[in-house]
Design a protein around this motif. Sequence first.
Motif, PDB file in Angstrom:
ATOM      1  N   THR A   1      -0.936  40.989  38.064  1.00 18.73           N
ATOM      2  CA  THR A   1       0.078  40.272  38.926  1.00 18.73           C
ATOM      3  C   THR A   1      -0.585  39.654  40.379  1.00 18.73           C
ATOM      4  N   ARG A   2      -1.616  40.322  40.898  1.00 12.73           N
ATOM      5  CA  ARG A   2      -2.246  39.864  42.237  1.00 12.73           C
ATOM      6  C   ARG A   2      -2.731  38.341  41.899  1.00 12.73           C
ATOM      7  N   VAL A   3      -3.022  37.980  40.499  1.00 13.00           N
ATOM      8  CA  VAL A   3      -3.819  36.600  40.769  1.00 13.00           C
ATOM      9  C   VAL A   3      -2.736  35.571  40.736  1.00 13.00           C
ATOM     10  N   PRO A   4      -1.498  35.594  39.931  1.00 17.11           N
ATOM     11  CA  PRO A   4      -0.429  34.488  40.167  1.00 17.11           C
ATOM     12  C   PRO A   4       0.131  34.721  41.638  1.00 17.11           C
ATOM     13  N   LEU A   5       0.247  35.987  42.020  1.00 21.20           N
ATOM     14  CA  LEU A   5       0.857  36.358  43.564  1.00 21.20           C
ATOM     15  C   LEU A   5      -0.205  35.455  44.562  1.00 21.20           C
ATOM     16  N   THR A   6      -1.583  35.535  44.352  1.00 23.32           N
ATOM     17  CA  THR A   6      -2.509  34.980  45.404  1.00 23.32           C
ATOM     18  C   THR A   6      -2.377  33.385  45.355  1.00 23.32           C
ATOM     19  N   VAL A   7      -2.525  32.779  44.107  1.00 22.05           N
ATOM     20  CA  VAL A   7      -2.721  31.471  43.920  1.00 22.05           C
ATOM     21  C   VAL A   7      -1.022  31.118  44.404  1.00 22.05           C
ATOM     22  N   ALA A   8       0.173  31.536  43.998  1.00 22.90           N
ATOM     23  CA  ALA A   8       1.309  31.200  44.370  1.00 22.90           C
ATOM     24  C   ALA A   8       1.342  31.186  46.103  1.00 22.90           C
ATOM     25  N   PHE A   9       1.011  32.079  46.693  1.00 27.51           N
ATOM     26  CA  PHE A   9       0.893  32.117  47.998  1.00 27.51           C
ATOM     27  C   PHE A   9       0.154  31.037  48.681  1.00 27.51           C
ATOM     28  N   LEU A  10      -1.138  30.685  48.248  1.00 25.84           N
ATOM     29  CA  LEU A  10      -1.998  29.641  48.910  1.00 25.84           C
ATOM     30  C   LEU A  10      -1.299  28.294  48.416  1.00 25.84           C
ATOM     31  N   LEU A  11      -0.496  28.253  47.258  1.00 19.45           N
ATOM     32  CA  LEU A  11       0.225  26.806  46.957  1.00 19.45           C
ATOM     33  C   LEU A  11       1.376  27.025  48.055  1.00 19.45           C
TER      34      LEU A  11
ATOM     35  N   ASN B   1       7.496  35.593  43.860  1.00 18.36           N
ATOM     36  CA  ASN B   1       8.736  36.623  44.019  1.00 18.36           C
ATOM     37  C   ASN B   1       8.580  37.672  42.814  1.00 18.36           C
ATOM     38  N   ILE B   2       8.499  36.963  41.520  1.00 17.31           N
ATOM     39  CA  ILE B   2       8.463  37.763  40.377  1.00 17.31           C
ATOM     40  C   ILE B   2       7.057  38.798  40.489  1.00 17.31           C
ATOM     41  N   SER B   3       5.981  38.032  40.782  1.00 18.35           N
ATOM     42  CA  SER B   3       4.775  38.894  40.947  1.00 18.35           C
ATOM     43  C   SER B   3       4.811  39.784  42.007  1.00 18.35           C
ATOM     44  N   MET B   4       5.471  39.874  43.123  1.00 19.66           N
ATOM     45  CA  MET B   4       5.513  40.911  44.101  1.00 19.66           C
ATOM     46  C   MET B   4       6.283  42.073  43.478  1.00 19.66           C
ATOM     47  N   ASN B   5       7.635  41.564  43.041  1.00 14.38           N
ATOM     48  CA  ASN B   5       8.605  42.552  42.555  1.00 14.38           C
ATOM     49  C   ASN B   5       7.850  43.442  41.393  1.00 14.38           C
ATOM     50  N   THR B   6       7.128  42.718  40.579  1.00  6.30           N
ATOM     51  CA  THR B   6       6.396  43.425  39.501  1.00  6.30           C
ATOM     52  C   THR B   6       5.513  44.531  39.936  1.00  6.30           C
ATOM     53  N   GLN B   7       4.938  44.210  41.014  1.00  4.51           N
ATOM     54  CA  GLN B   7       3.963  45.069  41.773  1.00  4.51           C
ATOM     55  C   GLN B   7       4.615  46.264  42.324  1.00  4.51           C
TER      56      GLN B   7
END
Length: 405
Positions: free
Chosen positions: A93-103, A135-141
């Motif tokens: 989840t840290r991968v889509p979380l990181t990319v999504a925050f940069l976007l 949001n989904i990545s953070m909540n999954t974490q």
Amino acid sequence: MEQAAEVRLAEENNRFKISTNAVAEQIHKQRFFLSVFFFLSGFNFASWASRIPTIKAALDLNEAELGSVLLTMPISSMIGLPLSGWLVTRFDTRVPLTVAFLLNAVSLALIGTATSTLSLIVALFLFSLSTRIFNISMNTQAITLQKLFDRKINGSFHGLWSTGGIVGVGVTTLVISLGISIVPHLATVAVVTILITLFASRFLLRHDRAETRNKQALPKPDSYILYLGLLVFFAAICEGGMFDWSGIYFQKVVQEEVFTAGYLIFMSFMAFSRFVSDRIVERIGMARTYLMSSLCIFFGVTLAIVFPSFWPAMVGFSFVGFGTAAVIPMTYTLAGASEKYSAGVAISLIASFGIVGMLLGPPLIGYLAHAFNLKISFIAFAFAGIMLIPVSRLFFRLAKNQSAL
């Protein structure tokens, strides 16, 4: 021999303690940096939402045109829902979380530099899409991390989102009072977001990829879930609409130069309510809390409409924030008691009502404001708030009948 054995046992115990302490330290570090992202998410959302009046004026949009532009966000969010579900099963989840925050940072800067309706729509599409993914990545974490603690910590993450929102509105208020334009404001937020993301993402939870892909299809809700979903829907209309229109109301109706004041007081009382709502429920019960929330929303909106000046509107918006905040977490708690669905499925069903309400509220107000005027359009919030009373009564009557069977 006995002394040697005791020495070896003591050494093993020390190694075990060191290992246990290291694991505990690592878990708390992961919680801290995930908290940073929840705070940053609220800060970024508030930075955009509190600048809506600036964008509306810069592009010379009327209320209906702004409502149509805001429809970009629910469309993008719906597209992002299955995409984000796929990403958290395909990667840690840290991968889509990181990319999504940069976007998200890039899209926030693009919102600030938008010079046409089309460029604003593109920027908002990317902003909403990236928000849905992280949001989904953070909540999954958060859910995974909570399993490693002996107490509930998920609520604290959402409290930090609200806190980030308050700070975001506060910063925007300061920036506007200093006469700083939207371009350097949102560009600075974007740069800070990129720097924090690149640093903090290294310390997030790893190897949490789901073994099997989650199914997106959800069953048809029964009456128990339907009533709870409607409660979330009406609360989300108020919450989503206030996010996007409170600043414009203060600018156009209250005619306040520092138009972020209404948004700031709304967010502050919403955050306060979320921190004290558990104690209120324990003291007066859920049925009376729904009644209190409904009356707070109705009274607050009515006060702001009937007396559209600074202090009455500030008091009114504080009541709306306090009233809306408790409904959604309280309803999620009731969803966990469903006899037909597991807690996860029940909450997913109810969350879909919330998404629709949160994202339909803003364009609805835009169209009503264009057809009548902005002050009259806020009656929709009062109606949504008062609807919590009959729906909650129907729910508790149904729950009482089911428990009697």
